[in-house]
Write a protein that holds these residues in place. Structure first.
Motif, short mmCIF file in Angstrom:
data_model
loop_
_atom_site.label_atom_id
_atom_site.label_comp_id
_atom_site.label_asym_id
_atom_site.label_seq_id
_atom_site.Cartn_x
_atom_site.Cartn_y
_atom_site.Cartn_z
N SER A 177 1.28 6.95 -7.10
CA SER A 177 1.32 5.92 -8.14
C SER A 177 -0.09 5.54 -8.59
N TRP A 178 -0.99 5.38 -7.62
CA TRP A 178 -2.39 5.08 -7.95
C TRP A 178 -2.98 6.19 -8.79
N LEU A 179 -2.74 7.43 -8.39
CA LEU A 179 -3.32 8.57 -9.10
C LEU A 179 -2.81 8.64 -10.54
N GLU A 180 -1.50 8.42 -10.72
CA GLU A 180 -0.94 8.44 -12.07
C GLU A 180 -1.54 7.33 -12.93
N GLN A 181 -1.68 6.15 -12.35
CA GLN A 181 -2.25 5.04 -13.12
C GLN A 181 -3.68 5.36 -13.55
N VAL A 182 -4.47 5.89 -12.63
CA VAL A 182 -5.87 6.18 -12.94
C VAL A 182 -5.97 7.27 -14.01
N CYS A 183 -5.19 8.32 -13.86
CA CYS A 183 -5.32 9.46 -14.78
C CYS A 183 -4.67 9.21 -16.14
N SER A 184 -3.71 8.30 -16.21
CA SER A 184 -2.92 8.14 -17.44
C SER A 184 -3.12 6.83 -18.17
N SER A 185 -3.68 5.82 -17.51
CA SER A 185 -3.77 4.51 -18.13
C SER A 185 -4.69 4.50 -19.34
N ASP A 209 -15.21 6.59 -12.34
CA ASP A 209 -15.64 5.89 -11.13
C ASP A 209 -14.51 5.86 -10.10
N LYS A 210 -13.31 5.57 -10.55
CA LYS A 210 -12.18 5.53 -9.63
C LYS A 210 -11.91 6.91 -9.02
N LEU A 211 -11.99 7.95 -9.85
CA LEU A 211 -11.77 9.30 -9.32
C LEU A 211 -12.90 9.73 -8.39
N SER A 212 -14.11 9.31 -8.70
CA SER A 212 -15.25 9.64 -7.82
C SER A 212 -15.10 8.99 -6.45
N HIS A 213 -14.46 7.82 -6.43
CA HIS A 213 -14.27 7.08 -5.19
C HIS A 213 -12.80 7.08 -4.80
N TRP A 214 -12.16 8.21 -4.95
CA TRP A 214 -10.72 8.33 -4.71
C TRP A 214 -10.34 7.95 -3.28
N GLN A 215 -11.29 8.09 -2.34
CA GLN A 215 -10.98 7.76 -0.94
C GLN A 215 -10.62 6.28 -0.76
N GLN A 216 -11.00 5.44 -1.74
CA GLN A 216 -10.69 4.02 -1.66
C GLN A 216 -9.26 3.69 -2.10
N ALA A 217 -8.55 4.69 -2.62
CA ALA A 217 -7.16 4.47 -3.04
C ALA A 217 -6.27 4.27 -1.82
N PRO A 218 -5.12 3.64 -2.00
CA PRO A 218 -4.22 3.42 -0.85
C PRO A 218 -3.77 4.74 -0.24
N PHE A 219 -4.00 4.87 1.06
CA PHE A 219 -3.56 6.02 1.86
C PHE A 219 -4.11 7.36 1.35
N ALA A 220 -5.27 7.29 0.71
CA ALA A 220 -5.87 8.49 0.13
C ALA A 220 -6.12 9.56 1.19
N GLU A 221 -6.74 9.16 2.30
CA GLU A 221 -7.12 10.16 3.29
C GLU A 221 -5.94 10.58 4.17
N PHE A 222 -4.85 9.83 4.14
CA PHE A 222 -3.61 10.34 4.73
C PHE A 222 -3.06 11.47 3.86
N CYS A 223 -3.07 11.26 2.57
CA CYS A 223 -2.54 12.28 1.65
C CYS A 223 -3.45 13.50 1.56
N ALA A 239 4.70 14.76 -5.67
CA ALA A 239 3.37 15.11 -6.19
C ALA A 239 3.34 14.84 -7.68
N ARG A 240 2.13 14.84 -8.24
CA ARG A 240 1.93 14.63 -9.67
C ARG A 240 1.20 15.83 -10.28
N MET A 241 1.55 16.10 -11.54
CA MET A 241 0.81 17.05 -12.36
C MET A 241 0.41 16.32 -13.63
#
Length: 265
Positions: free
Chosen positions: A191-199, A209-223, A257-259
């Protein structure tokens, strides 16, 4: 005409072997291919090629690299005789150099499964010339956005830039029993990724900036315990330089997953 598409390419050759957990993925990439203008050439950024500097396939007839293990014998007899495109490779190397990034051509390197598996589903005739571009083995997100920006300056008509990865890539989670907690964590990240890429409310500085710091997204490093399957997205975004025109939800190996698809003039 320029199109940019980030896809999930699934687990090894499984999308081509009739695996039920890849039906959603196969249907989605077939649907996108059926709706897009057919490109004259395809530039593929695969999660399965990393190098110290950007490497580019320059051969006319690249062979296939069966870079997976433990699959049935037919997995190693898959064919996809798409030609290379040396002129595109030359333009690509020039555009990367012009951006101040050192790069090198690879005349002997073949096409890995990040290219031939999804393209065999999307364009089974194998009649579109292809060039493959490596990731950087630093796995630095901002460096991949910068590399993508270099691709935006390519002088090549009717090109598809295809980022071939997977927006969820936790191997342990793929092959563990169904886990509602894991699925919930993944859903938050997707959901975070879709919002960042599509908003459309984010400007491009904020999005980058958000994509550069993607590790700060919720559960990023789990995914993404290791980010190589996410970074083709960063190159795609750098090449597109805007919000995606379409976000597509799929499941593969029973994980969401998202495309993302961009249409450019």
């Amino acid at each position: 005409m320029r199109q940019v598409l980030y896809i999930a390419h699934g687990g090894g050759p499984m999308p081509l072997l009739g695996d039920k957990s890849h039906e959603s993925l196969n249907n989605a990439i077939q649907d996108v291919a059926s709706r897009m203008p057919k490109p004259d050439a395809i530039l593929v950024v695969s999660a399965h090629w990393e190098a110290d500097i950007p490497h580019v396939t320059t051969g006319e007839k690249p062979e296939l690299i069966y870079d997976y293990y433990g699959f049935p014998p037919e997995s190693y007899q898959i064919t996809y005789p798409a030609p290379g495109e040396p002129n595109l490779a030359k333009e690509l190397l020039g555009a990367i150099t012009a951006a101040g990034i050192e790069s090198v051509g690879e005349p002997e390197r073949g096409f890995d499964h990040g290219l031939f598996v999804p393209l065999k589903i999307m364009f089974p005739q194998a009649d579109i010339p292809c060039v493959q571009l490596s990731l950087l083995n630093t796995l630095d997100a901002n460096a991949h956005i910068k590399l993508g920006k270099a691709l935006a300056n390519l002088d090549y008509d009717n090109l598809l830039i295809l980022g071939s990865g997977f927006s969820f890539h936790n191997m342990k989670a793929f092959f563990s029993p169904e886990d509602a907690t894991a699925d919930s964590k993944n859903a938050e990240f997707q959901s975070w990724l879709e919002q960042v890429c599509s908003s459309k409310t984010l400007n491009e500085e904020e999005r980058a900036d958000k994509l550069s710091h993607w590790q700060q997204a919720p559960f990023a490093e789990f995914c993404h315990p290791r980010e190589e399957h996410l970074l083709p997205l960063h190159i795609c975004y750098g090449a597109a330089g805007k919000a995606s025109d379409e976000a597509i939800t799929v499941t593969a190996l029973n994980k969401e997953a998202r495309m993302f698809y961009w249409r450019l003039n």
